[in-house]
Scaffold this active site. Structure first.
Site, PDB file in Angstrom:
ATOM      1  N   GLY A  37       0.844  -1.192   0.000  1.00  0.00           N
ATOM      2  CA  GLY A  37       0.000   0.000   0.000  1.00  0.00           C
ATOM      3  C   GLY A  37       0.877   1.239   0.000  1.00  0.00           C
ATOM      4  N   PHE A  38       0.847   1.997   1.080  1.00  0.00           N
ATOM      5  CA  PHE A  38       1.572   3.268   1.198  1.00  0.00           C
ATOM      6  C   PHE A  38       1.154   4.204   0.068  1.00  0.00           C
ATOM      7  CE2 PHE A  38       4.082   0.095   3.375  1.00  0.00           C
ATOM      8  CZ  PHE A  38       4.372   0.721   4.568  1.00  0.00           C
ATOM      9  N   HIS A  39      -0.133   4.324  -0.101  1.00  0.00           N
ATOM     10  CA  HIS A  39      -0.644   5.262  -1.100  1.00  0.00           C
ATOM     11  C   HIS A  39      -2.093   5.610  -0.783  1.00  0.00           C
ATOM     12  CE1 HIS A  39      -1.647   1.272  -3.098  1.00  0.00           C
ATOM     13  NE2 HIS A  39      -2.822   1.845  -2.978  1.00  0.00           N
ATOM     14  N   ALA A  40      -2.583   6.644  -1.464  1.00  0.00           N
ATOM     15  CA  ALA A  40      -4.012   6.995  -1.430  1.00  0.00           C
ATOM     16  C   ALA A  40      -4.485   7.048  -2.878  1.00  0.00           C
ATOM     17  CB  ALA A  40      -4.198   8.352  -0.771  1.00  0.00           C
TER      18      ALA A  40
ATOM     19  N   ARG B 239      -3.494   4.442   2.875  1.00  0.00           N
ATOM     20  CA  ARG B 239      -3.597   3.113   3.477  1.00  0.00           C
ATOM     21  C   ARG B 239      -2.253   2.388   3.413  1.00  0.00           C
ATOM     22  NH1 ARG B 239      -6.897   2.038  -0.910  1.00  0.00           N
ATOM     23  NH2 ARG B 239      -7.509   4.153  -0.482  1.00  0.00           N
TER      24      ARG B 239
END
Ligand code: TYD
Length: 326
Positions: A238-241, A286
């Site tokens: 993840g580590f993104h929106a 997230r």
């Protein structure tokens, strides 16, 4: 940096490395990668960046707190005593939490330089054990008076065993703060942007079945379905929106933890049942952690894959999410 667990699963003591030489000594008081690594290794969620430092000074016997800030201005605090010594207390004020109302107290002092990590969702308070005690708090959200709430330091339902003083001095607000049972709850979820749904299980003596139906238990039109599996246990994903995309995530096998962040408040959700669905709206950061070996994470998405819909840089996410709120 070494992490020690406390009697509350979300609260940790951190011991920084102290160096001494002929000129005196030094301590690496904060190192974000080491802090995150220590938290991750112990199974704690990684918090949002610590963006503000606050420095307090008290004489012996002064008790500050218990205080917390409501979402979206909730604060996680990394507390250190840089002169003197203090008894620092954290109380779980998340009404839906299994440890709601439970407290932990830790003595911090300038010699050991131990720090206490108190995430969002906990009230904290300090009692100075010596004159000229200085507290240094790094926090995940700036001070916001309108969001600040107090809980009575001597609430009998919490039952904090403060160290004995001959004289105990509290601020005027602390003395009349509400009891925890009358205080404003710290809501568990990022309101309106995420939702944890219990899916209806159709079970019989052969086993279980769950139906996902667009417009009924899925609140958007599905354009894409994908699943994540065979993820290594020490891997974070993840580590993104997403700017537009909405998703529903279900661990159809095994378990994982999902950290969700709306730019102001951060929470961790555990998906450990095929009947739990996490709905994540757009503009939510997230991160997925702690995948079990047998984890299969099924994701239903409202958009086709489109790299231009991703925000992969946290600072850029904060910029865009703040513009959207203006
Ligand atoms: P990404 O969404 O970054 O995965 P995660 O959030 O789990 O870390 O996607 C990983 C890679 O897979 C990236 O190169 C994009 C690609 N991808 C697709 O081609 N189609 C898809 O539907 C998805 C979700 C990813």
């Amino acid at each position: 940096m070494r992490l020690l667990q406390t009697s509350l699963p979300d609260i940790a003591i951190l011991e920084p490395a102290i160096y001494e030489d002929s000129q005196g000594g030094s301590v690496q008081s904060f190192d974000e990668p080491a802090f995150h690594k220590a938290l991750k290794e112990a199974g704690f969620p990684v918090p949002r960046p610590l963006i503000q430092d606050n420095h307090f000074c008290s004489r012996k016997g002064v008790l500050r707190g218990l205080r917390y800030q409501l979402p979206p201005r909730a604060q996680g605090n990394l507390i250190r005593v840089v002169n003197g010594s203090a008894y620092v207390v954290a109380v779980d004020v998340r009404r839906d939490s299994l440890t709601f109302g439970k407290w932990v107290g830790v003595e911090l002092d300038a010699v050991s330089q131990r720090m206490l990590w108190i995430p969002e969702g906990f009230a904290h308070g300090f009692a100075a054990l010596e004159d000229n005690t200085h507290f240094f708090c790094k926090t995940t959200n700036g001070y916001h008076k309108e969001s600040e709430r107090n809980v009575r330091w001597n609430d009998p339902d919490i039952g904090i065993d403060w160290p004995g003083f001959t004289e105990k001095t509290t601020g005027a607000e602390d003395a009349v703060a509400p009891l925890l049972k009358n205080s404003e709850p710290h809501s568990e979820f990022l309101q309106g942007t995420t939702e944890l749904k219990d899916l209806k299980v159709i079970g019989d003596n052969r086993g279980s079945l769950i139906a996902l139906e667009q417009g009924l238990n899925i609140p958007f039109a599905i354009k894409r379905v994908y699943y994540i599996y065979d993820t290594l246990s020490d891997v974070g994903r993840g580590f993104h929106a997403h700017r537009r995309l909405e998703q529903m995530a279900i661990c159809v096998s095994g378990s994982c933890n999902i950290v969700i962040d709306d730019g102001a408040s951060r929470q961790q959700v555990r998906l450990d049942s095929a009947s739990k669905a996490l709905i994540i709206r757009n503009m939510i950061w997230r991160e997925m952690h702690e995948f079990s070996d047998d984890c299969v994470l099924l994701v239903l998405a409202s958009e086709y894959y489109d790299e231009s819909d991703y925000i992969r840089d946290y600072d850029q996410f904060i910029k865009e999410v703040s513009c959207g709120k203006k």
